[in-house]
Design an enzyme around this catalytic site. Structure first.
Site, short mmCIF file in Angstrom:
data_model
loop_
_atom_site.label_atom_id
_atom_site.label_comp_id
_atom_site.label_asym_id
_atom_site.label_seq_id
_atom_site.Cartn_x
_atom_site.Cartn_y
_atom_site.Cartn_z
N CYS A 1 -28.03 26.84 4.76
CA CYS A 1 -27.16 27.93 4.32
C CYS A 1 -27.11 29.11 5.30
CB CYS A 1 -27.58 28.42 2.94
SG CYS A 1 -29.31 28.93 2.83
N GLY B 1 -27.53 27.21 -4.37
CA GLY B 1 -26.43 26.25 -4.24
C GLY B 1 -25.17 26.91 -3.74
N GLY C 1 -22.35 28.67 -8.77
CA GLY C 1 -22.92 29.99 -9.05
C GLY C 1 -22.15 30.75 -10.11
N GLU D 1 -28.76 32.28 -4.97
CA GLU D 1 -28.86 32.09 -3.51
C GLU D 1 -27.74 31.14 -3.11
OE1 GLU D 1 -30.62 33.81 -1.67
OE2 GLU D 1 -32.09 34.68 -3.04
#
Length: 432
Positions: A238, A181, A186, A203
């Site tokens: 991403c 995310g 995070g 990640e």
């Protein structure tokens, strides 16, 4: 969690037979329920069938097949040499499961980014709780249904819900947390894990740069940038290009090449096309429109810049020389907007990237200049790199995928997924 921990302590999940049976069940989900998965991805993201199959279903099937094929070898103890200090002895490294693990996935590839970490966790012999993203509710519901039908429910569970359910999950003690995310969440994950000294894989993301040198094949370069930026979830990826750096005297040629390739790529009005993913929801759509309406980029949009609020679609957009202090240059775009930054000398690009402070999840360069290539690899810190292409480094199972610094910690894919959910236990055997 208590029920899963009981199942784990029974020893059942450690056997090769259990792991293989669960991987086989995951493969059946991907292959026997293709139409349901495609429908869920269409509902959540308007993801075209060819794109959904290639980047989600086929990728999950491939990861499952690799794990099933290689699992006996991955589980074998790794023999290591010993020294005179412990003579007479032998030594090995034994991979053992961590225990009960939590996988929190994201919405942009809701099937792939849920299933691939679960494949690694099961291959390593863990009990697993999967928390899919509530932003992709159709896929979340389908995952709950299918994993409930196919998997050993005493050791593999799905928990649906939003922020409150995630907070409740994070209050539990886990043996590892795997999160995909954004950096803001995070930090919350990391803070919650710290209370129990739980290891994490994060990640995350970041602004992934693309450097384009004048020595490249410009049409191939433009085609690969277009494919990697707008052909992968409309930029909601991403590792896709976030901004391009090129020399001032080469920039117009590059824009013309990108425009030409976009004409071939879109085949008509992109706002009316069924071949592109929509923006996931109105919140993300409004965020991207806010970037486009920033007065600092007024008059700098050279391609696209149109949107359709009813359809949650934004046309592929290129912004020429976006100022450093513009909104689009100060947050991860995660959408179909692509700023181009020009420099006098392409060697300046490395300083531009490093000057942003945060390390990107991926960095790319298109060049035939070997010295520039080597300088880029040596001096730019990023989670991963590709030379003369974008995004493709993530599909190679022999390469680890993960971030560095604010773009994440830990890695997975292929055997790296197995290792991410294992403890590599050193064992010294001393002889009498």
């Amino acid at each position: 969690v208590e029920e899963l921990r009981s199942a784990y302590h029974s020893g059942r999940t450690r056997s090769l037979e259990w792991r293989a049976s669960q991987l086989k069940a995951l493969l059946k989900i991907a292959t026997h329920h293709e139409e349901e998965i495609l429908e869920a991805l269409m509902s959540d993201l308007n993801k075209p069938k060819h794109e959904a199959y290639l980047f989600e279903i086929a990728s999950v099937s491939s990861a499952c097949k690799l794990a099933m094929k290689e699992l006996p070898g991955w589980m074998m103890p790794e023999k290591v040499k010993t020294t005179m200090a412990t003579f007479p002895s032998s030594a090995e490294i034994v991979s053992e499961p961590l225990g009960v693990v939590l996988v929190i996935s994201t919405w942009n590839y809701p099937f792939l980014l849920s299933m691939e970490p679960v494949i690694g966790a099961i291959a390593a012999g863990n009990a697993v709780v999967l928390k899919p993203s509530e932003v992709a509710p159709s896929t979340s519901s389908l995952l709950s249904k299918l994993l409930g039908e196919y998997m050993d429910s005493t050791a593999v569970r799905v928990v649906e819900g939003g922020a409150q359910e995630t907070i409740s999950l994070l209050e539990q003690k886990w043996d590892k947390i795997f999160y995909t995310g954004n950096p803001t969440v995070g930090r919350t994950i990391l803070a919650a894990a710290a209370k129990h000294l739980t290891p994490v894989v994060l990640e995350l993301g970041g602004k992934c740069p693309v450097v384009v040198d004048s020595t490249t094949n410009i049409q191939v370069t433009a085609r690969r940038i277009v494919s990697g930026k707008w052909g992968c979830n409309s930029g909601q990826t991403c590792v896709c290009p976030d901004y391009v750096i090129t020399s001032r005297d080469y920039s117009l040629k590059l824009i013309d090449a990108i425009s030409s390739e976009l004409d071939n790529f879109c085949s008509g009005d992109p706002l009316q096309s069924d071949d592109s993913t929509r923006i996931v929801n109105s919140g993300h759509f409004e965020r991207l429109v806010r970037l486009l309406e920033d007065p600092k980029i007024s008059g700098k949009i050279v391609i696209g810049g149109k949107w359709d609020k009813a359809k949650l679609k934004i046309s592929p957009t290129v912004i020429m020389d976006a100022p450093k202090d513009s909104l689009v240059m100060n947050e991860e775009i995660f959408g179909p907007l692509l700023p181009i930054i020009t420099v006098e000398d392409i060697e300046e690009s490395i300083a531009v990237i490093n000057g942003k402070g945060n390390k990107p999840l991926a960095a790319y360069i298109f060049t035939r200049n070997e010295k520039l290539r080597d300088d880029f690899i040596r001096n730019v810190s990023a989670g991963s790199m590709a030379i003369n292409d974008v995004n493709l480094q993530v599909v190679e199972p022999e390469l680890p995928f993960g971030g560095v610094g604010e773009s994440g910690m830990g890695c997975y894919h292929g055997k790296f997924s197995f290792d991410a959910f294992s403890h590599r236990k050193p064992v010294l055997d001393r002889h009498f």
